[in-house]
Design a protein around this motif. Structure first.
Motif, mmCIF file in Angstrom:
data_model
loop_
_atom_site.group_PDB
_atom_site.id
_atom_site.type_symbol
_atom_site.label_atom_id
_atom_site.label_comp_id
_atom_site.label_asym_id
_atom_site.label_seq_id
_atom_site.Cartn_x
_atom_site.Cartn_y
_atom_site.Cartn_z
ATOM 1 N N GLY A 154 0.674 -1.254 0.113
ATOM 2 C CA GLY A 154 -0.026 -0.204 0.114
ATOM 3 C C GLY A 154 0.739 1.232 0.087
ATOM 4 O O GLY A 154 1.599 1.433 -0.938
ATOM 5 N N ARG A 155 0.575 1.947 0.926
ATOM 6 C CA ARG A 155 1.492 3.292 1.127
ATOM 7 C C ARG A 155 2.748 3.107 1.968
ATOM 8 O O ARG A 155 3.542 3.858 2.032
ATOM 9 C CB ARG A 155 0.830 4.389 1.864
ATOM 10 C CG ARG A 155 -0.603 4.818 1.096
ATOM 11 C CD ARG A 155 -1.434 5.891 1.960
ATOM 12 N NE ARG A 155 -0.652 6.817 2.545
ATOM 13 C CZ ARG A 155 -1.147 7.543 3.418
ATOM 14 N NH1 ARG A 155 -2.144 7.172 4.158
ATOM 15 N NH2 ARG A 155 -0.201 8.771 3.885
ATOM 16 N N VAL A 156 3.120 1.964 2.104
ATOM 17 C CA VAL A 156 4.225 1.540 3.036
ATOM 18 C C VAL A 156 5.083 0.827 2.138
ATOM 19 O O VAL A 156 5.176 -0.012 1.298
ATOM 20 C CB VAL A 156 4.063 0.626 4.136
ATOM 21 C CG1 VAL A 156 5.405 0.352 5.058
ATOM 22 C CG2 VAL A 156 3.060 1.447 5.100
ATOM 23 N N ARG A 157 6.481 1.288 2.049
ATOM 24 C CA ARG A 157 7.579 0.833 1.137
ATOM 25 C C ARG A 157 8.746 0.427 2.377
ATOM 26 O O ARG A 157 9.228 1.105 2.979
ATOM 27 C CB ARG A 157 8.197 1.827 0.220
ATOM 28 C CG ARG A 157 9.172 1.194 -0.645
ATOM 29 C CD ARG A 157 9.592 2.399 -1.778
ATOM 30 N NE ARG A 157 10.429 1.810 -2.754
ATOM 31 C CZ ARG A 157 11.155 2.698 -3.536
ATOM 32 N NH1 ARG A 157 11.033 3.872 -3.439
ATOM 33 N NH2 ARG A 157 12.076 2.201 -4.419
ATOM 34 N N ILE A 158 8.983 -0.707 1.930
ATOM 35 C CA ILE A 158 10.177 -1.362 2.848
ATOM 36 C C ILE A 158 11.277 -1.757 2.121
ATOM 37 O O ILE A 158 11.376 -2.038 1.024
ATOM 38 C CB ILE A 158 9.784 -2.742 3.437
ATOM 39 C CG1 ILE A 158 8.597 -2.997 4.243
ATOM 40 C CG2 ILE A 158 11.055 -3.330 4.225
ATOM 41 C CD1 ILE A 158 8.072 -4.144 4.548
ATOM 42 N N VAL A 159 12.627 -0.715 2.522
ATOM 43 C CA VAL A 159 13.795 -0.910 1.693
ATOM 44 C C VAL A 159 15.008 -1.140 2.599
ATOM 45 O O VAL A 159 14.656 -1.021 3.974
ATOM 46 C CB VAL A 159 13.950 0.764 1.125
ATOM 47 C CG1 VAL A 159 12.914 1.004 0.383
ATOM 48 C CG2 VAL A 159 14.281 1.834 2.477
ATOM 49 N N ALA A 160 16.163 -1.495 2.073
ATOM 50 C CA ALA A 160 17.434 -1.989 2.701
ATOM 51 C C ALA A 160 18.436 -0.657 2.218
ATOM 52 O O ALA A 160 18.398 -0.481 1.319
ATOM 53 C CB ALA A 160 17.802 -3.252 2.466
#
Length: 365
Positions: A154-160
């Motif tokens: 959704g509106r949440v992006r998980i990044v490294a």
């Protein structure tokens, strides 16, 4: 135009001190009657008190007449003084009562070197904190632009990212970002706990609140009540997220605490861990506290005992509504200006004039 703004700003800070005093008493009382784990109610109460401080000067002007005309701090202090409450000359006491008006006049006119120096220092400090916000925003932009995406929900992006060593959450205009260190990807449990914790911050609205406090801080940096309120909110948001995750049967307390300790141990002195526009998994400075109980220690002890059986008061309960009403009455009492000269204030002015005449007569002899 300048005078009302200065008056409003000073009133907000006075109201903030008043609400902080009420909160301190309420927190002490709750701890003594077995409600020390009412973290959600305490968080909501602090936010309500800070909102009350902001709206207090407006409520005083809109709601004039809610309290009797004599119910103001000026008349009460004058009555206390005339009753022998303090040993002080009437002239000195009058100057204390007029300190707020004198301060506003001095700030507006800036007719002394001391006022100009203080004004210059305040502007410099304000500029410093605004510049720090800009630098933090630029640092976050660089980290996000050099990170790679792991998942989009959704509106949440998980990044490294290889530029961080502590998981944290931040936001843009329309999106939230959960950033995890690249070195953590190989540990399934650690990455799962970290992402779940940061997602809980997003659900609680902690990231948005952190942005709000960060933007208000340059205006309130000198007020200790604001600083202590914000510090306590930082602790409460972590405890609430810990409790929400540990209440799930899929999360193990031991693994959770081990993850907290592991992340704290691996922290370096990278500047990003101190970013005021991010909500980190572990606070960068407090976990190394030498005096008193650190935030990390408190979180681990709380997680191990997880006081689900302990009493907890709800925000809508009478025990919380009473202090809100009490704080509102105190703010009105402190900020409400006397409508007309009272007998006690005429008496104080007369005594002050007599003291002045006596000092003039003594100087001429």
């Amino acid at each position: 135009m300048i005078s009302p703004l200065v008056n409003y700003y000073i009133d907000v800070n006075i109201a903030l001190f008043a609400t902080f005093a009420v909160w301190s008493i309420v927190r002490f009382g709750l701890a003594r009657v077995g409600y020390r784990f009412s973290f959600q109610a305490e968080q909501n109460l602090i936010i309500a008190f800070m909102g009350l401080a902001v709206l207090g000067p407006i409520l005083v002007r809109v709601g004039a007449g809610i309290l009797p005309a004599y119910a103001n701090i000026t008349d009460l202090l004058v009555s206390w003084y005339l009753g022998g409450g303090v040993e002080m000359s009437a002239k000195q006491f009058q100057s204390i009562l007029g300190a707020k008006s004198a301060a506003i006049e001095s700030i507006i006119n800036r007719d002394s070197w001391f006022t100009m120096l203080g004004f210059g220092l305040a502007i410099s400090a304000f500029g410093f904190f605004v510049a720090r916000l800009a630098i933090n925003a630029l640092t976050l932009h660089k980290v996000l632009s050099h990170s790679f995406s792991l998942k989009q929900m959704g509106r949440v992006r998980i990044v490294a990212s290889d530029r961080v060593d502590v998981p944290f959450t931040t936001r843009g205009l329309n999106k939230f970002y959960v950033v995890v260190p690249v070195g953590m990807i190989g540990d399934a449990w650690k990455i799962r706990i970290s992402i779940a914790h940061e997602m809980q911050h997003i659900r609680h609205g902690d990231v948005t609140w952190e942005y709000l406090w960060s933007f208000v801080h340059p205006l309130m940096f000198w007020n200790p009540a604001f600083g202590l309120f914000r510090k306590r909110l930082n602790v409460l948001r972590e405890l609430l997220c810990d409790a929400a995750l540990l209440s799930r049967p899929t999360f193990n307390k031991r693994r959770y605490c081990e993850t907290l300790l592991s992340v704290a141990k691996s922290m370096t002195q990278r500047g990003l861990t101190n970013n005021v526009l991010a909500v980190p998994f572990v606070e960068p400075k407090r976990h190394l506290a030498r005096r008193g109980q650190s935030s990390l220690e408190y979180r681990i002890l709380y997680a191990l005992e997880l006081p689900s059986a302990h009493r907890s008061i709800r925000f809508g309960g009478i025990g919380i509504l009473v202090p809100i009403i009490g704080a509102a009455m105190l703010v009105l009492l402190v900020l409400q200006q006397p409508s007309e000269w009272s007998y006690d204030r005429i008496m104080l002015s007369t005594i002050a004039n007599l003291e002045h005449l006596e000092s003039l007569n003594s100087s001429t002899k």
